[in-house]
Write a protein that holds these residues in place. Structure first.
Motif, short mmCIF file in Angstrom:
data_model
loop_
_atom_site.label_atom_id
_atom_site.label_comp_id
_atom_site.label_asym_id
_atom_site.label_seq_id
_atom_site.Cartn_x
_atom_site.Cartn_y
_atom_site.Cartn_z
N TRP A 144 29.98 14.33 -26.96
CA TRP A 144 30.11 15.88 -27.59
C TRP A 144 29.40 15.89 -28.90
O TRP A 144 28.85 17.05 -29.14
N ILE A 145 29.61 14.87 -29.68
CA ILE A 145 28.91 15.13 -31.23
C ILE A 145 27.44 14.34 -31.05
O ILE A 145 26.95 14.12 -32.29
N GLY A 146 26.97 13.68 -30.05
CA GLY A 146 25.65 13.63 -30.11
C GLY A 146 25.66 12.04 -30.56
O GLY A 146 24.56 11.67 -30.91
N LEU A 147 26.43 11.25 -30.37
CA LEU A 147 26.34 9.77 -30.73
C LEU A 147 26.97 8.87 -29.55
O LEU A 147 27.34 7.77 -29.96
N GLU A 148 26.57 9.29 -28.43
CA GLU A 148 26.98 8.50 -27.41
C GLU A 148 25.73 7.19 -27.33
O GLU A 148 24.60 7.61 -27.55
N ASP A 149 26.09 6.25 -26.96
CA ASP A 149 25.03 5.13 -26.76
C ASP A 149 24.55 4.84 -27.98
O ASP A 149 23.23 4.67 -28.21
N SER A 150 25.16 4.81 -29.24
CA SER A 150 24.48 4.70 -30.67
C SER A 150 25.28 3.66 -31.44
O SER A 150 26.54 3.46 -31.13
N LEU A 151 24.67 3.05 -32.47
CA LEU A 151 25.36 1.99 -33.10
C LEU A 151 26.18 2.66 -33.91
O LEU A 151 27.35 1.92 -34.47
N ARG A 211 20.10 -1.68 -27.30
CA ARG A 211 21.27 -1.56 -28.38
C ARG A 211 22.32 -2.40 -28.26
O ARG A 211 23.37 -2.38 -29.13
N PHE A 212 22.21 -3.32 -27.43
CA PHE A 212 23.22 -4.35 -27.09
C PHE A 212 23.43 -5.06 -28.43
O PHE A 212 22.54 -5.58 -29.03
N LEU A 230 28.08 1.29 -25.20
CA LEU A 230 26.69 1.14 -25.20
C LEU A 230 26.24 1.29 -23.91
O LEU A 230 26.54 0.14 -23.17
N ASN A 231 24.91 1.85 -23.53
CA ASN A 231 24.50 1.64 -22.40
C ASN A 231 22.93 1.06 -22.37
O ASN A 231 22.39 0.40 -21.37
N SER A 232 22.24 1.47 -23.37
CA SER A 232 20.69 0.64 -23.42
C SER A 232 20.86 -0.56 -23.69
O SER A 232 21.58 -1.09 -24.69
N THR A 233 20.01 -1.51 -23.12
CA THR A 233 19.65 -2.86 -23.50
C THR A 233 19.41 -3.21 -24.85
O THR A 233 19.72 -4.18 -25.53
#
Length: 269
Positions: free
Chosen positions: A122-129, A213-214, A208-211
């Motif tokens: 909702w706040i635009g921080l999905e899949d982010s460090l 960003r793992f 985390l979804n993107s490799t």
């Protein structure tokens, strides 16, 4: 009696040695297994850890460093201000608010990770460090605020009052007088935040979804399968040792302040 004192002392030594062996054995075993190769001993497993397909890459380590840095910094900032407020100021509902903060410890964080994942979206921080760091900070705060409140309460109020007489306001007294006095508590909070964020697996797995960003933990787990579907245990042990070394080094340098943080801060108040 001298004999009883000697026996008691030897009892402490034997018990301490047994506990040390018990806790060190898994790490020593991992170190031995990470160096063992079919032809003897060497660094082949570490080479495979960093060079094989799906292995650990430099950006995985950088991601872990960034997450740990943001988690430690954010935890220290919020816990210091929160502990200072709870430990030094009197305001309506203070005790209730503090108990509510501690009540977060009773909530298994795994049960609300999906809700937090939706909230970060909702706040635009999905899949982010940054989003991962905020979640880790939130789960560190109850213990950290508890530690810092007790650390501030262990400092004599006369120090702060004398600073205010000399012209310091509350923030000036905090930065100039109190922070150096509660350094052991700060080290303890920072060390716990680093150990948790550096080795955390479940939260990065969900958030985390993107490799690219793992974190290192996810990268080590993802390379667990070798050819023909077999598990590359030797490379996994090399990954375990690689993950443990920074924690051991940091603890070795900060163990004195860490112990003082528990004895002079957490056990008072």
């Amino acid at each position: 009696m001298p004999g009883s004192k000697t026996t008691s002392r030897w009892g402490y030594y034997v018990t301490g040695t047994a506990l040390a062996i018990l806790f060190l054995f898994p790490l020593l075993w991992s170190g031995w297994a990470s160096l063992r190769t079919p032809s003897g001993f060497g660094l082949e497993n570490y080479d495979r850890l960093f060079s094989s397909d799906g292995g650990v890459r430099p950006y995985h380590v950088l991601n872990s460093v960034l997450v740990s840095t943001m988690t430690v910094g954010g935890t220290l900032f919020v816990a210091t201000l929160g502990g200072y407020a709870f430990g030094r100021f009197r305001f309506p509902g203070r005790d209730v608010l503090f108990l509510l903060t501690l009540a977060i410890l009773m909530v298994p964080y795994a049960t609300i990770l999906i809700a937090l994942y939706v909230l970060l979206g909702w706040i635009g921080l999905e899949d982010s460090l940054l989003g991962l760091s905020l979640v880790l900070i939130m789960f560190q705060l109850p213990f950290s605020i508890f530690m810092m409140r007790n650390s501030f309460e262990a400092v004599p109020k006369e120090l702060e009052e004398s600073a205010q007489v000399d012209g310091c306001n509350s923030f000036g007294a905090l930065t100039r007088i109190l922070l150096p006095a509660v350094r052991p508590g700060l080290v303890t909070v920072g060390l716990f935040a680093f150990l948790t964020s550096w080795s955390e697996f479940f939260a990065p797995l969900i958030l985390l979804n993107s490799t690219d960003r793992f974190t290192t933990t996810l990268a080590v787990v993802n390379m667990r399968t070798a050819s023909h579907g077999s598990i590359d245990y030797a490379a996994l042990e090399a990954g375990v040792v690689f993950m443990a070394v920074p924690c051991l080094i940091l603890f070795a340098f900060m163990q004195r302040s860490y112990v003082r943080g528990f004895t002079s801060g957490a056990l008072k108040g």
